[in-house]
Scaffold this active site. Structure first.
Site, PDB file in Angstrom:
ATOM      1  N   ALA A   1       0.843  -1.201   0.000  1.00 12.36           N
ATOM      2  CA  ALA A   1       0.000   0.000   0.000  1.00 12.36           C
ATOM      3  C   ALA A   1       0.876   1.248   0.000  1.00 12.36           C
ATOM      4  O   ALA A   1       2.099   1.155  -0.158  1.00 12.36           O
ATOM      5  CB  ALA A   1      -0.924  -0.008   1.209  1.00 12.36           C
ATOM      6  N   ASN A   2       0.278   2.418   0.151  1.00 12.91           N
ATOM      7  CA  ASN A   2       1.042   3.674   0.241  1.00 12.91           C
ATOM      8  C   ASN A   2       0.349   4.612   1.214  1.00 12.91           C
ATOM      9  O   ASN A   2      -0.687   4.278   1.783  1.00 12.91           O
ATOM     10  CB  ASN A   2       1.191   4.294  -1.154  1.00 12.91           C
ATOM     11  N   ARG A   3       0.928   5.787   1.411  1.00 10.27           N
ATOM     12  CA  ARG A   3       0.490   6.679   2.492  1.00 10.27           C
ATOM     13  C   ARG A   3      -0.695   7.580   2.151  1.00 10.27           C
ATOM     14  O   ARG A   3      -1.029   8.480   2.917  1.00 10.27           O
ATOM     15  CB  ARG A   3       1.659   7.584   2.906  1.00 10.27           C
ATOM     16  N   SER A   4      -1.314   7.382   1.008  1.00  9.74           N
ATOM     17  CA  SER A   4      -2.437   8.258   0.650  1.00  9.74           C
ATOM     18  C   SER A   4      -3.588   8.124   1.649  1.00  9.74           C
ATOM     19  O   SER A   4      -3.974   7.028   2.025  1.00  9.74           O
ATOM     20  CB  SER A   4      -2.933   7.902  -0.752  1.00  9.74           C
TER      21      SER A   4
ATOM     22  N   ALA B   1      -3.806   7.459  -5.420  1.00  8.00           N
ATOM     23  CA  ALA B   1      -2.400   7.041  -5.467  1.00  8.00           C
ATOM     24  C   ALA B   1      -2.402   5.541  -5.783  1.00  8.00           C
ATOM     25  O   ALA B   1      -2.333   4.701  -4.894  1.00  8.00           O
ATOM     26  CB  ALA B   1      -1.711   7.334  -4.145  1.00  8.00           C
TER      27      ALA B   1
END
Ligand code: C5P
Length: 223
Positions: free
Chosen positions: A29-32, A95
């Site tokens: 995943a990512n920090r969005s 994102a």
């Protein structure tokens, strides 16, 4: 029925991260946070648009008056966006993970003594913005975002052409951007809106204000 400069217009907005499974319990995943995308969906709706928000996993409440389609992965997001066509406006803020795991394990990957970490083979995800920007049912106005850590405007301009977008909203997500709290996951943003033959830098603003200004720009462009 909402009235406003965008009443009668349909808009698709993507927001949030995507989660790409590794096995039944793990994902990439990512920090969005989804804050900017959700704010844009809400702002377009306030101007009267009929908005479908395709959102990855976020902890935010659904914006009022907006149809929300929840997805996990990039492939699901792409499918949901295409299912929401035709539309007049597409704003792709999510994102999206660039890569997913090629062979998702059906069972939890075990830590086997002496075997070392498992190799993870990645494969490219579909580019949703590019797909929409070159689609037979391309919305009249296609807007993308570009989270960059350097050469923000140059990279944004390249992205505009490559993705078939009318506008790229470029933001500097580097730690040195000076934006309070950081852009990704934070509540503030400082953007440059890049068009085919225009470029506007906005001051650092709350993401809600960025959304309102962007919705206004979209409405004026569709007139
Ligand atoms: O190429 P890059 O990921 O920097 O482009 C960012 C823009 O493209 C954003 O608008 C993002 O929502 C969109 N995008 C997408 N699908 C992808 C990757 C990015 O829609 N797979």
């Amino acid at each position: 029925k909402p009235t406003g400069p965008l009443s009668g217009r349909r808009a698709i907005v993507t927001s949030g991260p995507t989660h790409e499974p590794i096995d039944p319990v793990r994902y990439i995943a990512n920090r969005s946070s989804g804050r900017q995308g959700h704010a844009i969906a809400a702002a377009l709706s306030r101007l009267g648009a009929e908005v479908t928000l395709v959102s990855g996993p976020v902890t935010l409440a659904d914006p009022k008056g907006v149809t929300v389609v929840r997805v996990q992965t990039a492939v699901e997001m792409r499918d949901a966006v295409l299912a929401a066509l035709p539309a007049d406006i597409a704003v792709m803020v999510a994102a999206v993970a660039d890569w997913r795991v090629a062979d998702v394990s059906g069972a939890k990957i075990k830590k086997a003594p002496g075997e070392g970490p498992p190799p993870l083979q990645l494969t490219e995800n579909p580019d949703i913005l590019k797909t929409v920007g070159h689609h037979a049912q391309r919305p009249r106005l296609v807007v993308g975002f570009a989270a960059e850590t350097d050469d923000t405007v140059d990279n944004g301009r390249l992205k505009l052409a490559r993705k078939g977008a009318d506008f790229i909203v470029a933001n500097d997500v580097s730690a040195g951007s000076g934006v309070e709290g950081g852009v990704m996951g934070g509540t503030r943003n400082r953007v440059t809106v890049i068009g085919r033959d225009s470029e506007e830098s906005w001051p650092e603003l709350d993401k809600d204000m960025v959304a309102e200004k962007l919705a206004g720009l979209i409405a004026s462009r569709l007139d």
